[in-house]
Scaffold this motif. Structure first.
Motif, PDB file in Angstrom:
ATOM      1  N   ARG A 222     -24.563  26.234   6.562  1.00 44.73           N
ATOM      2  CA  ARG A 222     -25.739  27.073   6.772  1.00 44.73           C
ATOM      3  C   ARG A 222     -26.979  26.389   6.205  1.00 44.73           C
ATOM      4  O   ARG A 222     -28.044  26.391   6.823  1.00 44.73           O
ATOM      5  N   HIS A 223     -26.819  25.784   5.051  1.00 44.20           N
ATOM      6  CA  HIS A 223     -27.962  25.104   4.442  1.00 44.20           C
ATOM      7  C   HIS A 223     -28.375  23.894   5.276  1.00 44.20           C
ATOM      8  O   HIS A 223     -29.560  23.651   5.478  1.00 44.20           O
ATOM      9  N   THR A 224     -27.375  23.167   5.768  1.00 43.08           N
ATOM     10  CA  THR A 224     -27.668  22.009   6.609  1.00 43.08           C
ATOM     11  C   THR A 224     -28.450  22.447   7.843  1.00 43.08           C
ATOM     12  O   THR A 224     -29.431  21.817   8.243  1.00 43.08           O
ATOM     13  N   ASP A 225     -27.997  23.540   8.420  1.00 38.92           N
ATOM     14  CA  ASP A 225     -28.650  24.064   9.607  1.00 38.92           C
ATOM     15  C   ASP A 225     -30.118  24.404   9.326  1.00 38.92           C
ATOM     16  O   ASP A 225     -31.023  24.041  10.082  1.00 38.92           O
ATOM     17  N   MET A 226     -30.365  25.092   8.209  1.00 39.59           N
ATOM     18  CA  MET A 226     -31.742  25.464   7.864  1.00 39.59           C
ATOM     19  C   MET A 226     -32.597  24.236   7.583  1.00 39.59           C
ATOM     20  O   MET A 226     -33.761  24.176   7.971  1.00 39.59           O
ATOM     21  N   LEU A 227     -32.001  23.252   6.920  1.00 44.36           N
ATOM     22  CA  LEU A 227     -32.753  22.021   6.632  1.00 44.36           C
ATOM     23  C   LEU A 227     -33.126  21.309   7.934  1.00 44.36           C
ATOM     24  O   LEU A 227     -34.243  20.807   8.082  1.00 44.36           O
ATOM     25  N   ASN A 228     -32.207  21.307   8.886  1.00 41.24           N
ATOM     26  CA  ASN A 228     -32.519  20.671  10.167  1.00 41.24           C
ATOM     27  C   ASN A 228     -33.642  21.386  10.901  1.00 41.24           C
ATOM     28  O   ASN A 228     -34.499  20.763  11.512  1.00 41.24           O
TER      29      ASN A 228
END
Ligand code: GDP
Ligand code: ZN
Length: 458
Positions: free
Chosen positions: A395-401
């Motif tokens: 989820r964090h990776t997704d938001m960072l992207n």
């Protein structure tokens, strides 16, 4: 908010069990089912001090268990609400009976993760810290544990907040320039915005560069052992399991015919997808069928391909060579103790850029080199993970992207001299996406989804 209760320890034979309650009514519910040995009423108990006594059913006066009980007054508690914890005998029965009595007397059964959810809603933890709590509970190696612990202590939140502060500063600048649109102010603004957004991009990229290792630490390195029958796959799996502590997980990794074995290779959780086939000298394809075998291979982070040096290469080996070419893989040329049909050089003609290790698995030769290669691949020259913020969560990776995409739009907007109010929109979006990591701008369904991954009682 109502008062919730749950069994907080694992169910099963154990010395003690803990039943926990959180909410306004905790103390009064507990005192209605507790008889103290030294005090009349639990309400006289000292905050945070254990009290000895019995839990009984007020309906028929039967005693359920001998317990120690503690009342913790808000706000210095995990949930920032009043908490009562009851330490009773372990095993399944005592905890269940006590829970039942609490539920009968006004508490409600907690949902999975609800204690931690309250900690988040009451500002005790931010969302990435709350998520770290799940990861701590599920951590598979010391290393995964310490990364989660860092996150719980706020390493990721601090980093994300630093980036958000730059963005906030940018927004303030933009506002000023829109309100006072003299030309020189505007020029300065564009210059500074460009510098700031490049800094933001750099920091986001730094975090994203940890995401792959982070995912592996959290979920394990998905590894598949491939090879035609009789090359030594089972022997390899057994050797790895023998040498490295197998990791016990509470997630049953058994889906009918695929077994997942977790082992700890110098802190890296290796999740070996073992098909029942591999253990039973049948091969992956035979056991699962071509499509499912392909699917397993597709999802793998690492392929360990085993070839038998004592028999000449066949069509089946060619199929495996083709998979190896496409994926991150390590190749073992096994049975080098026997007279060889071919050698490393011949094999490397087909796969020049893959690491090939000569092994004699039956004699334990080459296993150590294999493990060292896995560890090197994982770190691949990068700094040792310590203290730094690591992104472990999809989820964090997704938001960072998403945030990254917005900041790139900001940069190209500035370069094309797009009006400030258009740029402002992208800056704001970037700020919002990053805010979802710490939970400042997150929606109710996402919260529900996150906390539903918890176990009950946490
Ligand atoms: P699998 O079918 O790929 O799982 O292969 P196994 O691990 O069951 O091994 C097949 C046979 O090869 C067994 O009899 C093993 O003892 C033998 N074997 C495995 N590794 C070696 C090796 O390095 N050298 C020799 N000589 N035999 C091996
Ligand atoms: Zn086998």
């Amino acid at each position: 908010m109502d008062t919730i209760a749950a069994i907080s320890t694992a169910m099963g034979e154990a010395g003690i069990g803990i039943v926990r309650m959180s909410g306004k009514e905790s103390l009064s519910i507990a005192s209605s089912v507790f008889k103290g040995k030294t005090i009349e009423n639990l309400k006289e108990a000292v905050n945070r001090r254990l009290t000895y006594g019995q839990i009984y059913d007020p309906e028929d006066e039967t005693v359920v268990d001998e317990v120690l009980i503690v009342y913790m007054k808000k706000p210095q508690t995990y949930t920032r609400e009043d908490i009562v914890e009851i330490y009773c005998h372990g095993g399944v029965i005592a905890v269940k009976k006590i829970l039942e009595i609490l539920l009968k007397n006004g508490a409600r059964l907690a949902e999975p993760g609800e204690f931690t959810k309250r900690a988040f809603l009451n500002g005790r933890l931010d969302l990435s810290q709350a998520e770290a709590v799940i990861d701590l509970i599920k951590a598979k190696t010391d290393k995964s544990y310490s990364v989660s612990l860092n996150q719980l202590e706020g390493s990721l939140s601090i980093k994300v907040n630093e980036i958000r502060n730059i963005l906030l500063n940018m927004l303030a600048h933009i506002e000023v320039s829109i309100d006072f649109p003299e030309e020189d102010v505007e020029e300065v603004t564009y210059d500074e915005l460009l510098k700031d957004s490049q800094k933001v991009l750099e920091e986001i990229d730094k975090l994203l560069s940890t995401a792959e290792r982070g995912k592996i630490l959290r979920e394990g390195l998905n590894t598949v052992i491939l090879g035609k029958p009789n090359v030594g796959k089972s022997s390899l799996l057994n050797a790895i399991l023998r040498e490295n502590r197998a990791i016990v997980t509470d997630i049953p990794g058994t889906t009918r015919d695929i077994i997942e074995e977790y082992v700890n290779i110098e802190g890296i959780p290796l999740k070996i997808i073992d098909t029942a086939g591999i253990r039973d000298t049948e091969d992956l394809v035979e056991k699962l069928g071509v499509d499912r075998a392909k699917n397993v291979v597709e999802k793998a982070d690492l392929i360990i391909a085993v070839f038998d040096a004592s028999r000449s290469l066949t069509k089946e080996d060619e199929d495996i060579i083709n998979i190896v070419k496409e994926k991150r893989s390590i190749v073992l040329l096994n049975k080098t103790d026997l007279p060889n049909e071919y050698d490393v050089e011949e094999l490397s003609n087909y796969i020049p850029d893959k690491k090939i290790i000569s092994t004699s698995i039956a004699n334990g030769e080459g296993i150590e080199e294999l493990e060292k290669t896995i560890v090197d691949m994982f770190y691949s020259g990068e700094v040792e993970l310590s203290g730094e913020a690591i992104v472990t969560n999809m989820r964090h990776t997704d938001m960072l992207n998403r945030a990254r995409k917005n900041i790139i739009d900001v940069i190209s907007g500035i370069e094309m001299n797009v009006p400030l109010d258009c740029i402002e929109v992208d800056v704001k979006n970037c700020w919002n996406y990053l805010g979802e990591i710490s939970g400042e701008t997150v929606s109710e369904d996402i919260l529900d989804k996150i906390f539903s991954e918890f176990c009950i009682g946490k």
